[in-house]
Design an enzyme around this catalytic site. Structure first.
Site, PDB file in Angstrom:
ATOM      1  N   LYS A  54       0.820  -1.218   0.000  1.00 51.26           N
ATOM      2  CA  LYS A  54       0.000   0.000   0.000  1.00 51.26           C
ATOM      3  C   LYS A  54       0.847   1.259   0.000  1.00 51.26           C
ATOM      4  CE  LYS A  54      -4.447  -1.413   1.821  1.00 51.26           C
ATOM      5  NZ  LYS A  54      -5.423  -1.252   2.896  1.00 51.26           N
ATOM      6  N   LYS A  85     -12.717  -2.328  -5.976  1.00 53.70           N
ATOM      7  CA  LYS A  85     -13.447  -1.089  -6.263  1.00 53.70           C
ATOM      8  C   LYS A  85     -12.532  -0.052  -6.879  1.00 53.70           C
ATOM      9  CE  LYS A  85     -12.247   1.821  -2.821  1.00 53.70           C
ATOM     10  NZ  LYS A  85     -12.374   3.240  -2.642  1.00 53.70           N
ATOM     11  N   LYS A  95      -7.510  -9.286  -8.259  1.00 57.49           N
ATOM     12  CA  LYS A  95      -8.678  -9.370  -7.404  1.00 57.49           C
ATOM     13  C   LYS A  95      -9.745  -8.385  -7.869  1.00 57.49           C
ATOM     14  CE  LYS A  95      -9.157  -9.321  -2.577  1.00 57.49           C
ATOM     15  NZ  LYS A  95      -8.672  -9.219  -1.213  1.00 57.49           N
TER      16      LYS A  95
END
Ligand code: TRP
Length: 334
Positions: A114, A201, A198
């Site tokens: 991240k 969103k 994956k």
């Protein structure tokens, strides 16, 4: 007599909940709720480890509660609340910041992913995120945590924190060492455009995912456009592993119909993709549309959703306050 399970899980209010969130988390929560005491937390403090627009954050918190309820979670049976309403999460997280070692956090692969290349610019909150997650779980002395593959390492860290705390302070068994609950359902729903990614969103194309609030027409369109290939469908798993987009569609179908992958493969082997896509769109519409419609209905009355959170927070606070009191005593704080 076996001790009753206490299940805790958290979902980040990042908006745009999709099929991956449903199959990977919500559906499993509904099952767990049947036979266990459960606490389901909208982890808003985790969400702000990366910047969130305040207006959107508020909407996303309510939207997550709406998804919980629409998917079948019962706020009278389980505790449903948002993390920031119970101050014990932050208080215990601070104590855990002093228990966890820098070396432990440096091993967290999710932070590395991240934070990306420029770690210096990541928030401190993102770095100590796993300590807050440990606080979420241990504040309620939870015994079990449903986790997908991406959260396994964080749960390990939580177990380490529990053990180190108990050891350091000579408080044997004060914090339980929580067990993972690996669901036997597919933990990863993949993107409809790229079977190696994956469903997310944050992927740019909306056609890569089925959102819980998509209407029937859009779902049908998205499945029609889902990536496949020109070979025929085979029931050979080894072959399908090399065709991740095809495997993903069959996996989703099996999951939604409650049949094994093997049986789904038998059903579709040798048939056209249009047959698979029709069947898949049909079951998606039947499962997802009622949830999306219920969410839209619930979101018209935000007061009721806020009431659910308030009621849940009150119940959570009672347990949390007790743990904080005990913890402070053990640590030597007034
Ligand atoms: N980190 C989890 C995720 O991103 C969310 C989470 C926060 C959580 N606290 C938790 C999950 C406690 C399980 C238990 O998915």
């Amino acid at each position: 007599m076996s001790k009753k399970k206490l299940v805790f899980s958290g979902v980040q209010p990042t908006g745009n909940l999709h099929l991956g969130n449903y199959l990977g988390a919500l559906k499993n929560f509904v099952n767990l709720q049947k036979d266990n005491e459960c606490i389901f937390c909208v982890v808003d403090l985790h969400a702000i480890t990366v910047f969130q627009d305040p207006v959107e954050l508020k909407n996303n918190i309510l939207e997550t509660v709406a998804a919980f309820v629409a998917a079948g979670l019962d706020h009278n049976k389980s505790i449903i609340f948002n993390q920031s309403s119970v101050s014990g999460h932050s208080e215990l997280a601070w104590i855990f910041n002093c228990v966890a070692r820098i070396g432990w956090l440096n091993r967290m692969t999710q932070f590395k992913e991240k934070a990306g290349k420029d770690k210096e610019k990541a928030s401190v909150g993102l770095y100590i995120y796993p300590n807050l997650m440990a606080a979420d779980i241990l504040l309620y002395k939870s015994s079990h945590v449903p986790v997908g593959a991406d959260q396994k390492q964080h749960l390990e860290l939580c177990r380490d924190i529990a053990q180190k705390f108990n050891n350091d302070f000579g408080a044997a068994n004060f914090f339980p060492v929580p067990e993972p609950l690996i669901s036997n359902t597919i933990s990863r729903v993949m993107s409809l455009r790229d079977g190696l990614k994956k469903m997310s969103k944050s992927e740019e194309s909306d056609f890569s995912r089925i959102n819980l609030k998509d209407d029937a027409d859009l779902i049908v369109q998205k499945i029609k456009k889902a990536k496949t290939d020109s070979a025929s469908i085979s029931d050979n798993l080894e072959d399908l592993n090399k065709r991740p987009e095809v495997l993903n569609l069959i996996n989703i179908y099996a999951e939604l119909s409650g049949i094994s992958l093997q049986n789904a493969l038998k059903e579709f082997a040798g048939k056209d993709f249009s047959h698979l896509k029709n069947k898949l769109a049909e079951i998606l519409v039947a499962t997802i549309c009622p949830i999306g419609n219920k969410m839209k209905e619930l979101l018209k009355d935000t007061k009721s959703l806020e009431n659910i959170l308030n009621k849940g927070s009150e119940k959570a606070r009672k347990i949390a306050e007790n743990t904080i009191k005990e913890t402070k005593k053990i640590v030597g704080l007034f």
